[in-house]
Design an enzyme around this catalytic site. Structure first.
Site, short mmCIF file in Angstrom:
data_model
loop_
_atom_site.label_atom_id
_atom_site.label_comp_id
_atom_site.label_asym_id
_atom_site.label_seq_id
_atom_site.Cartn_x
_atom_site.Cartn_y
_atom_site.Cartn_z
N TYR A 43 102.97 -10.04 58.30
CA TYR A 43 101.56 -9.50 58.05
C TYR A 43 100.99 -8.86 59.40
O TYR A 43 101.16 -9.38 60.62
CB TYR A 43 100.65 -10.67 57.67
CG TYR A 43 99.03 -10.40 57.58
CD1 TYR A 43 98.64 -9.98 56.41
CD2 TYR A 43 98.34 -10.65 58.55
CE1 TYR A 43 96.97 -9.51 56.22
CE2 TYR A 43 96.98 -10.17 58.66
CZ TYR A 43 96.27 -9.64 57.51
OH TYR A 43 95.08 -9.34 57.34
N GLU A 57 95.24 -3.00 56.93
CA GLU A 57 95.73 -4.05 56.69
C GLU A 57 97.33 -3.96 56.12
O GLU A 57 97.30 -3.13 55.09
CB GLU A 57 94.96 -4.96 55.74
CG GLU A 57 95.78 -6.14 55.47
CD GLU A 57 94.75 -7.24 54.64
OE1 GLU A 57 94.47 -6.62 53.62
OE2 GLU A 57 94.36 -8.28 54.97
#
Ligand code: GDP
Ligand code: MN
Length: 397
Positions: free
Chosen positions: A118, A206
């Site tokens: 991530y 993101e």
């Protein structure tokens, strides 16, 4: 301004960030053509069909599927295009899919394992620095990771004057447990990603997952990019990336009229000047048994035209059972606002079918109240916050 995955990836790619390559399609036929073209360009044998909507969690909702033949590309695209995709991030009715991204399969088997990380880049308002947040626990729900295993989420603060320093990029690659080629690739990836974030004037990147492929390449498989609206004047080419179909229709109309409007689920419409007072007004409504139907900041000039536009926009929401106007007359005089309300009400004829409570406080509040009372219109005029609360309770009962 939020972008689709494929648009976000285009921006990343333009700054040298490695991405999972793909071609966007609006029909199953285009999807098959895209798949063929992609195979020519990348050599991929399988393809992932990815619904393009402004919401995450598409995989969970059935909006991301692997196709192992051109027939499957056709079938899957056909079923995803036009569907109402429901994900943990959409409403219960879901979002309509107008486009799919046909992407190369990057989870191919090889020498080593694939890993999903991530990574996000955003502004840390508390420190006034940019921040890279990253985790070994990619691909899944990062909110759940933050809740259950917060020690697996790392932060790297970047001084905007200095930019991302070499040791910081290496620290990130190290904390992600990488070595050898993958380590080097990750430092390059992080540097390019940070540059892209700064140069595109983004508010948020993101990337979940960032993938380490089985041959140790590092690529962005997903991209959530949110551009800073205030910077769009210097990115004219990004302006046209806006997809109004993804946005709330009433909000789009309100913003075009220069009103700061956010649609909410409740039953009391609010028209307020100033964001702080709007927040306080929403609290007031809630404390008195109502639910705000919207946030609407009409700004400094609450003249008849703006008030009328405000009323019309609020009334587009069928859930609105009452409207509370709460305006503080500091620079703008209350009697002028009151006149605006009276004029707007008259102009709108019988379009207003719900009770209106008006609280005007500040310069010439008394005159304002008199003006409204004298108008003979069906408007409840008050000057105190508590009174307004009381009236909200009464009209909802
Ligand atoms: P999201 O669910 O909206 O976050 O969409 P993502 O773009 O993150 O995709 C969801 C999931 O699809 C990823 O976490 C992967 O597990 C899977 N996926 C994405 N690309 C590929 C691919 O090229 N091959 C395979 N086999 N799976 C993929
Ligand atoms: Mn994702």
């Amino acid at each position: 301004m939020n972008l689709h995955e494929y648009q976000g990836k285009q921006i990343l790619n333009s700054f040298g960030v490695n991405i999972q390559r793909g071609i966007v399609a609006t029909t199953p036929e285009e999807a098959v053509e895209a798949a063929k073209k992609l195979t020519k360009e990348t050599g991929t044998g399988w393809w992932v069909i990815k619904a393009q909507v402004h919401a995450g969690g598409r995989g969970k909702g059935g909006g991301v599927k692997l196709a192992k033949s051109l027939e499957e590309v056709q079938e899957i695209s056909n079923s995803i295009l036009g569907m109402m995709l429901v994900t943990p991030q959409t409403s219960a009715e879901g979002k309509k899919v107008h486009q799919v991204l046909i992407a190369e399969d990057v989870y191919y088997p090889g020498e080593s394992e694939t890993s999903e990380f991530y990574m996000s880049v955003l502004l840390n308002r508390a420190t006034g620095k940019n921040m890279i947040m990253y985790s070994t626990e990619g691909g899944m729900d990062i909110e759940a990771v933050a809740e259950k295993t917060p020690h697996l989420i790392f932060h790297e603060e970047i001084d905007p004057e200095l930019g991302l320093l070499g040791f910081q990029a290496r620290k990130i690659a190290f904390n992600l447990g990488l070595s050898g080629k993958a380590f080097k690739e990750m430092t390059k990836f992080v540097s390019a990603l940070y540059t892209a974030y700064v140069k595109s004037d983004s508010a948020l990147f993101e990337i979940n997952p960032v993938l380490k492929t089985s041959d140790d390449k590092i690529i962005a498989v997903d991209a959530k990019v949110s551009l800073d609206d205030n910077s769009l004047f210097r990115h004219k080419d990004y302006v046209e990336l806006r997809d109004f179909r993804e946005e709330n229709a009433i909000e789009v109309e309100a913003n075009a009229a220069g009103l700061n409007y956010v649609d909410l689920d409740g039953n009391v419409g609010c028209m307020v000047n100033g964001a702080g007072l709007a927040m306080a007004t929403m609290d007031l409504i809630k404390q008195n048994g109502g639910e705000p139907a919207n946030f609407l900041d009409v700004g400094g000039t609450a003249d008849a035209e703006r008030v009328e536009t405000g009323f019309r926009i609020i009334l587009k929401d069928p859930n609105v059972k009452a409207i509370l106007v709460n305006i503080f007359g500091g620079i703008v005089r209350c009697d002028r606002v009151a006149q605006g309300i009276v004029d707007a009400y008259r102009n709108m004829g019988d379009a207003i079918k719900v009770p209106i409570i008006v609280r005007l406080q500040g310069t010439n509040a008394k005159e304002a109240k008199e003006l409204i009372v004298k108008s003979g219109l069906d408007v409840i005029s008050v000057t105190e916050f508590e009174e307004a609360a009381e009236k909200v309770r009464e009209v909802l009962a």
